[in-house]
Write an enzyme that holds these catalytic residues in place. Structure first.
Site, PDB file in Angstrom:
ATOM      1  N   GLY A 250       1.285  -1.665  -0.614  1.00 39.70           N
ATOM      2  CA  GLY A 250       0.154   0.077  -0.113  1.00 39.70           C
ATOM      3  C   GLY A 250       0.708   0.783   0.010  1.00 39.70           C
TER       4      GLY A 250
ATOM      5  CD  GLN B 132       3.429   5.791   3.026  1.00 39.29           C
ATOM      6  OE1 GLN B 132       2.815   4.811   2.413  1.00 39.29           O
ATOM      7  NE2 GLN B 132       4.120   5.179   3.550  1.00 39.29           N
TER       8      GLN B 132
ATOM      9  CB  CYS C 199       5.513   2.032   7.987  1.00 33.17           C
ATOM     10  SG  CYS C 199       5.587   3.771   7.105  1.00 33.17           S
ATOM     11  CG  LEU C 200       6.885   1.195   1.472  1.00 32.64           C
ATOM     12  CD1 LEU C 200       6.180   2.173   0.075  1.00 32.64           C
ATOM     13  CD2 LEU C 200       7.964   0.318   0.937  1.00 32.64           C
TER      14      LEU C 200
ATOM     15  CG  HIS D 213      -0.210   1.135   7.145  1.00 34.59           C
ATOM     16  ND1 HIS D 213       0.831   0.442   8.007  1.00 34.59           N
ATOM     17  CD2 HIS D 213       0.714   1.617   5.979  1.00 34.59           C
ATOM     18  CE1 HIS D 213       1.845   0.837   7.794  1.00 34.59           C
ATOM     19  NE2 HIS D 213       1.507   2.240   6.774  1.00 34.59           N
ATOM     20  CD  GLU D 214      -1.145   1.946   2.658  1.00 35.85           C
ATOM     21  OE1 GLU D 214      -0.662   3.537   2.852  1.00 35.85           O
ATOM     22  OE2 GLU D 214      -0.515   1.309   3.063  1.00 35.85           O
TER      23      GLU D 214
ATOM     24  CG  HIS E 157       0.469   6.186   6.449  1.00 37.67           C
ATOM     25  ND1 HIS E 157       1.449   7.427   6.485  1.00 37.67           N
ATOM     26  CD2 HIS E 157       0.574   5.616   5.596  1.00 37.67           C
ATOM     27  CE1 HIS E 157       2.305   6.078   7.235  1.00 37.67           C
ATOM     28  NE2 HIS E 157       1.922   4.637   6.338  1.00 37.67           N
TER      29      HIS E 157
HETATM   30  C1  SB7 Z   1       2.728  -3.860   6.217  1.00 43.15           C
HETATM   31  C2  SB7 Z   1       2.709  -3.636   6.049  1.00 43.15           C
HETATM   32  C3  SB7 Z   1       1.918  -2.531   5.091  1.00 43.15           C
HETATM   33  C4  SB7 Z   1       0.145  -1.679   5.727  1.00 43.15           C
HETATM   34  C5  SB7 Z   1       0.341  -3.117   6.812  1.00 43.15           C
HETATM   35  C6  SB7 Z   1       1.118  -3.757   7.132  1.00 43.15           C
HETATM   36  C7  SB7 Z   1       2.223  -1.393   3.768  1.00 43.15           C
HETATM   37  C8  SB7 Z   1       3.601  -1.401   4.151  1.00 43.15           C
HETATM   38  C9  SB7 Z   1       3.532   0.315   3.280  1.00 43.15           C
HETATM   39  N1  SB7 Z   1       3.300   1.485   4.084  1.00 43.15           N
HETATM   40  O1  SB7 Z   1       4.041   2.038   4.247  1.00 43.15           O
HETATM   41  C10 SB7 Z   1       2.024   2.062   3.354  1.00 43.15           C
HETATM   42  O2  SB7 Z   1       1.973   2.925   3.849  1.00 43.15           O
HETATM   43 NI    NI Z   2       2.491   3.719   5.334  1.00 43.85          NI
END
Ligand code: SB7
Ligand code: NI
Length: 183
Positions: free
Chosen positions: A60, A65, A110-111, A153-154, A157
């Site tokens: 995601g 971001q 998270c990225l 999670h998104e 953000h």
């Molecule tokens: C693990 C990873 C994510 C969401 C839920 C559990 C996405 C990671 C990538 N991101 O940073 C997106 O915002």
């Molecule tokens: Ni994230």
């Protein structure tokens, strides 16, 4: 195309802002941003494109971001029954959710976070999300499992919330009153 150099990291103010609603009808510029987010998550999981451009795999991505504080997200993730959720969603809104919670046993990453933050992140086990497709069509998703976790999670953000804000400070692995998900 977006690469890791477009992704802002911890300390960037965009990650702590409340993002603004996208105007409907959707402007071409916003549509382009939404589609770029989706392209990144797809590319990042492609066995050829990902490594070639040094993309950290992500299921995601949210507009803040990439420094754009507008309510847009993209996900590319498979559900329990093998169904693929591959979409950009504009103005996503949780319209209902279960009382029951869940969490990923492996924790979240998270990225925008270049370190490991261990711990359980409590999430709603099931939820409904409404919003708009990049073409301006109203969309609705009924989610559980991994897609449910990623959407939350998104959407976090968009409200300036990082996954580790939800980890129990005293005991990160305190199992929340929840059903665990994943390996
Ligand atoms: C693990 C990873 C994510 C969401 C839920 C559990 C996405 C990671 C990538 N991101 O940073 C997106 O915002
Ligand atoms: Ni994230």
């Amino acid at each position: 195309m977006l690469t890791m150099k477009d992704i802002v990291r911890e300390g960037h103010p965009a990650l702590r802002e409340k993002s603004a609603e996208v105007e409907i009808p959707i402007r071409e510029e916003d549509k382009t941003t939404a589609l770029a987010l989706l392209e990144y998550v797809k590319n990042s999981q492609d066995p050829d494109i990902g490594p070639k451009f040094g993309l950290r795999p992500g299921i995601g991505l949210a507009a803040p971001q990439i420094g754009v504080t507008k309510r847009m997200i993209a996900v590319h993730v498979e559900g329990e029954d093998g169904e693929l959720y591959s979409c950009a969603v504009i103005n996503p809104k949780i319209t209902s959710h279960s009382v029951q919670m869940t969490y990923l046993e492996s924790g979240e990453g998270c990225l925008s976070v270049d370190r490991d933050v261990p711990g359980y992140v409590p999430r709603y086990a099931k939820l409904t999300v409404k919003g708009y497709s990049p073409d301006g069509e109203p969309v609705e998703f009924k989610l559980k499992g991994m897609p449910a976790i990623v959407f939350q999670h998104e959407i976090d953000h968009l409200d300036g919330i990082m996954f580790y804000d939800r980890i129990n400070k005293e005991n990160p692995f305190q199992p929340p009153a929840a059903v665990p998900f994943g390996r």
